[in-house]
Design a protein around this motif. Structure first.
Motif, PDB file in Angstrom:
ATOM      1  N   GLY A 227      37.825  40.368  48.339  1.00  0.00           N
ATOM      2  CA  GLY A 227      37.746  39.730  49.649  1.00  0.00           C
ATOM      3  C   GLY A 227      37.378  38.268  49.618  1.00  0.00           C
ATOM      4  N   GLY A 228      37.449  37.628  48.441  1.00  0.00           N
ATOM      5  CA  GLY A 228      37.245  36.177  48.426  1.00  0.00           C
ATOM      6  C   GLY A 228      36.065  35.675  47.631  1.00  0.00           C
ATOM      7  N   LYS A 229      35.400  36.532  46.841  1.00  0.00           N
ATOM      8  CA  LYS A 229      34.278  36.077  46.027  1.00  0.00           C
ATOM      9  C   LYS A 229      34.785  35.708  44.633  1.00  0.00           C
ATOM     10  N   LEU A 230      34.602  34.449  44.245  1.00  0.00           N
ATOM     11  CA  LEU A 230      35.007  34.001  42.917  1.00  0.00           C
ATOM     12  C   LEU A 230      33.837  34.248  41.964  1.00  0.00           C
TER      13      LEU A 230
ATOM     14  N   LYS B 248      31.190  31.781  44.177  1.00  0.00           N
ATOM     15  CA  LYS B 248      31.691  30.887  45.219  1.00  0.00           C
ATOM     16  C   LYS B 248      32.626  31.663  46.143  1.00  0.00           C
ATOM     17  N   ARG B 249      32.903  31.094  47.297  1.00  0.00           N
ATOM     18  CA  ARG B 249      33.831  31.712  48.240  1.00  0.00           C
ATOM     19  C   ARG B 249      35.175  30.999  48.189  1.00  0.00           C
ATOM     20  N   LEU B 250      36.242  31.784  48.169  1.00  0.00           N
ATOM     21  CA  LEU B 250      37.573  31.206  48.253  1.00  0.00           C
ATOM     22  C   LEU B 250      37.811  30.657  49.657  1.00  0.00           C
ATOM     23  N   PRO B 251      38.379  29.448  49.765  1.00  0.00           N
ATOM     24  CA  PRO B 251      38.697  28.917  51.095  1.00  0.00           C
ATOM     25  C   PRO B 251      40.026  29.493  51.598  1.00  0.00           C
ATOM     26  N   VAL B 252      40.097  30.810  51.633  1.00  0.00           N
ATOM     27  CA  VAL B 252      41.312  31.513  52.042  1.00  0.00           C
ATOM     28  C   VAL B 252      40.939  32.534  53.100  1.00  0.00           C
ATOM     29  N   ASP B 253      41.692  32.554  54.186  1.00  0.00           N
ATOM     30  CA  ASP B 253      41.430  33.496  55.271  1.00  0.00           C
ATOM     31  C   ASP B 253      41.506  34.930  54.752  1.00  0.00           C
TER      32      ASP B 253
ATOM     33  N   LYS C 167      42.518  37.490  56.181  1.00  0.00           N
ATOM     34  CA  LYS C 167      43.781  38.135  56.554  1.00  0.00           C
ATOM     35  C   LYS C 167      44.866  37.866  55.502  1.00  0.00           C
ATOM     36  N   VAL C 168      44.834  36.665  54.932  1.00  0.00           N
ATOM     37  CA  VAL C 168      45.811  36.317  53.895  1.00  0.00           C
ATOM     38  C   VAL C 168      45.565  37.158  52.643  1.00  0.00           C
ATOM     39  N   LEU C 169      44.303  37.331  52.273  1.00  0.00           N
ATOM     40  CA  LEU C 169      43.969  38.132  51.099  1.00  0.00           C
ATOM     41  C   LEU C 169      44.368  39.594  51.309  1.00  0.00           C
ATOM     42  N   ALA C 170      44.086  40.118  52.502  1.00  0.00           N
ATOM     43  CA  ALA C 170      44.450  41.511  52.801  1.00  0.00           C
ATOM     44  C   ALA C 170      45.968  41.691  52.785  1.00  0.00           C
ATOM     45  N   TYR C 171      46.669  40.696  53.291  1.00  0.00           N
ATOM     46  CA  TYR C 171      48.141  40.724  53.306  1.00  0.00           C
ATOM     47  C   TYR C 171      48.679  40.813  51.875  1.00  0.00           C
ATOM     48  N   MET C 172      48.131  40.003  50.981  1.00  0.00           N
ATOM     49  CA  MET C 172      48.611  40.009  49.597  1.00  0.00           C
ATOM     50  C   MET C 172      48.221  41.309  48.886  1.00  0.00           C
ATOM     51  N   ARG C 173      47.032  41.828  49.156  1.00  0.00           N
ATOM     52  CA  ARG C 173      46.635  43.100  48.534  1.00  0.00           C
ATOM     53  C   ARG C 173      47.597  44.222  48.920  1.00  0.00           C
TER      54      ARG C 173
END
Length: 697
Positions: free
Chosen positions: A537-540, A566-571, A573-579
């Protein structure tokens, strides 16, 4: 009496009296003023300090299975300093010792000579003042003979010492991750003032690579000191004082030996398969990581080697084999040091960059067989056209031309060949946000940074290589012109172009970048980290191999916690879409064939294939994945260099690893209830360990 004679006698009397006064003054200085100092020096001449090395701590997997441990061994060592004081330089002693050990004097002399650029191994790379081990598997009868006849073997010692052992639990080697030990050098002794030089033990080694190096301070313990009384001949007459050594602590890692062994075997199987098909398949790697925490479960690298080669001294042939290209440089960890173009696995970054730059996440885009970028046609893999599609489908079928379009239009908006003052470079900026182009921060030395090229990088590279490139454009490739004139002409034309305008960021550079080709390089660990960020969900996360440090008595010194991610500067919703899109790659996309027959209902694996094309070489195969798809827990990444397509070679290797992890295809599950234990293994004073209980929620 002659006046001259009288004068001479007077002068002589004065000189004698003066000399007596000087002597008395010196005696007064020695005995009264500095008497206490010299009494201490005289006492020290009767006492010698012997540094007693501490037993080094073990390295354990997450279940307490030893990856590295110690075994008691009779070690014979030779003191070069003592031998050098003998009339014949110690030749007679070495002759007798060689006969006792069943070797030759010449072989012993090789082992005790000092290493240098002109001296090949076997040789001694440590301090010349240390006793040098010449045999570490000595028969008790041989050791007893040396100890009972000490007068015949001056400068030779035989003692029971702890020697490193690599048990390979479950078949795991993990050689590059574990690292190795080597003697401390004289330069290091000089730098570390706290270490004694005289009598410093030759088996008290220091970590040179891997976990042995990173956690050396924890593993090495604290050396003890034994003060012995000696006579004028240097013979020991008694013990004045003894401070026992403090054993080193054991390192518990997050590695799972069974999964590590499965990863190593899967990469080897993929390499063998590619070679049978006619490819070179020169190297490979796999990474298994906890997507939520960054804990590293396995790091496999091919080719590998037996780490026990370092024990007891290494021959020049063995040393050359570890570093030589003819054997594939097995000392290099391809998982953290290997740098490869990531190909289509890189598209998760490119999708995020395109959406952040204004392209609709749910938009529909054409996927023709080729797309014109500047004055050149860039083709899909095998030139296949797929029609109109959304980004979801573009990831599933791995359409390249959609990403060429994004990259070319972004390049034009940045000014093209005449860039604006501050170009946005959205693709490169997003790639850096995903952690590409910089070290992950794993607790292992010598990690590679990868490469994210852009306009700045290209100009710096051109300036650094311009002279050589221009020279090649004029007079290069003479030999190749005789054997392969067509290729020589092509390379010469490329060199000429780069000489003149190699600093220009061209539209083709941007297009190649978007699909992880061209000058883009990543390590398998970097790619695993990026997919972990997508999965969680965006944790680097920052990868960690070390889990805890435990004393020999079982008490925990400390738990090794990963730094805050760190946190990815990505919404989100975009991450869920790609998953969601990558979950279909194994059912109807480019990895469907590799996962045919795999129980996706039990463990749904999501992932992305990649096939990197490198000029003059076979394709590099990638597969980056996470599972379970709906609630990702683990990331598994595999790369096989110079093999073929990702779906043919890398994806099957990843499948093998998951089968061991979850107990599929008749294999026993390495994970308990799909998870790793959270309780630390118990380390007992006798060196044994107990398996932990309990798993993460």
């Amino acid at each position: 009496m002659n006046p001259k004679t009288h004068f001479r006698l007077a002068v002589l009397h004065v000189v004698v009296v003066a000399m007596l006064l000087v002597l008395l003054g010196r005696l007064w200085n020695l005995q009264v003023i500095n008497g206490e100092h010299y009494r201490q020096v005289a006492a020290q001449n009767r006492i010698r300090e012997i540094v007693v090395p501490a037993t080094r701590g073990m390295i354990l997997d997450i279940h307490g299975r030893p990856l590295v441990r110690n075994r008691a061994s009779l070690v014979v060592s030779v003191d070069r300093t003592v031998l050098s004081r003998q009339d014949d330089g110690g030749k007679a002693v070495l002759e007798r010792l060689a006969a006792t050990l069943g070797t030759t004097r010449a072989e012993l002399e090789k082992r005790i000579r000092l290493c240098s650029p002109t001296v090949k191994r076997p040789c001694w790379p440590g301090s010349p003042y240390q006793p040098i081990p010449v045999a570490d598997r000595v028969d008790p009868k041989q050791a007893l003979q040396i100890m009972e006849r000490a007068e015949e073997y001056p400068g030779v010692t035989a003692a029971v010492q702890a020697v490193r052992e690599y048990p390979e639990p479950e078949g795991a080697v993990a050689a590059q991750t574990l690292g190795y030990l080597q003697p401390i050098t004289q330069e290091e002794l000089d730098e570390r003032r706290g270490l004694k030089v005289t009598g410093y033990s030759g088996v008290d080694l220091i970590g040179r690579d891997g976990l042995e190096a990173h956690y050396d301070a924890d593993l090495r313990g604290r050396a003890g000191v034994r003060e012995v009384l000696v006579d004028s001949q240097g013979r020991v007459t008694g013990t004045a004082r003894e401070q026992p050594p403090i054993p080193g602590s054991s390192l518990v890692t997050s590695l799972d030996a069974r999964i590590q062994a499965a990863a190593e075997q899967a990469i080897k199987n993929a390499v063998d398969k590619a070679r049978q098909a006619g490819s070179k398949a020169d190297s490979g790697a796999a990474v298994v990581m906890d997507a939520r925490t960054g804990r590293v479960v396995a790091l496999a690298s091919y080719p590998t080697y037996d780490p026990s080669v370092w024990i007891g001294g290494i021959s020049q042939a063995e040393y050359d084999a570890l570093l030589g290209k003819s054997k594939g440089q097995p000392l290099i960890s391809r998982a953290i040091q290997g740098q490869f173009p990531p190909a289509s696995t890189f598209k998760i970054s490119s999708v995020a960059a395109a959406v952040a730059d204004g392209y609709p996440l749910n938009g529909v885009y054409p996927c023709p067989g080729s797309y014109r970028v500047g004055n050149r046609e860039f083709r899909n893999f095998e030139g296949q056209a797929h029609g109109n599609m959304n980004l979801h489908r573009a990831l599933v079928v791995s359409c390249d031309t959609i990403f060429y379009k994004f990259a070319y239009e972004q390049w034009l908006r940045d000014g093209g060949l005449k860039p604006v003052k501050k170009p946005k470079d959205p693709m490169a900026a997003m790639a850096r946000n995903f952690g590409f182009g910089s070290k992950t921060g794993i607790d292992l030395p010598n990690e590679a940074s990868g490469r994210i090229p852009d306009r700045t990088w290209k100009r710096e590279y051109w300036e650094a290589t311009k002279d050589d490139t221009c020279k090649a454009a004029k007079n290069g490739y003479k030999e190749l012109e005789r054997t392969a004139p067509t290729r020589a002409a092509y390379l010469k034309a490329i060199a000429k172009e780069h000489c003149a305008e190699g600093y220009v960021w061209r539209p083709g550079d941007a297009a190649n970048f978007s699909i992880g080709q061209g000058d883009v390089l990543v390590t398998p660990l970097q790619l695993a980290r990026a997919y972990a960020a997508l999965a969680n969900g965006g944790k680097l996360v920052v990868p960690r191999v070390g889990l805890a440090v435990i004393r020999p008595d079982g008490t925990v010194v400390r738990r090794i916690e990963p730094p805050e991610p760190k946190r990815l500067p990505v919404d989100g919703k975009v991450l869920a879409y790609m998953r969601k899109a990558l979950a279909e790659v194994t059912t109807q996309g480019t990895a469907a064939g590799a996962f045919s027959g795999f129980d996706l209902k039990k463990v749904h694996v999501a992932g992305k294939t990649g096939t990197a094309e490198v000029y003059g070489k076979d394709d590099t195969a990638w597969f980056a994945s996470f599972a379970p798809a709906k609630d990702p827990r683990f990331v598994v990444v595999a790369v096989i260099s110079q093999s073929g397509t990702g779906g043919t070679y890398a994806a099957p290797a990843v499948r093998e690893i998951y089968e061991t992890m979850y107990g599929l295809n008749g294999k026993k599950a390495a994970l308990v209830n799909g998870d790793l234990p959270t309780a630390l293994p118990k380390v007992n004073p006798d060196g044994s360990t107990s398996v932990p209980t309990g798993t993460a929620p």
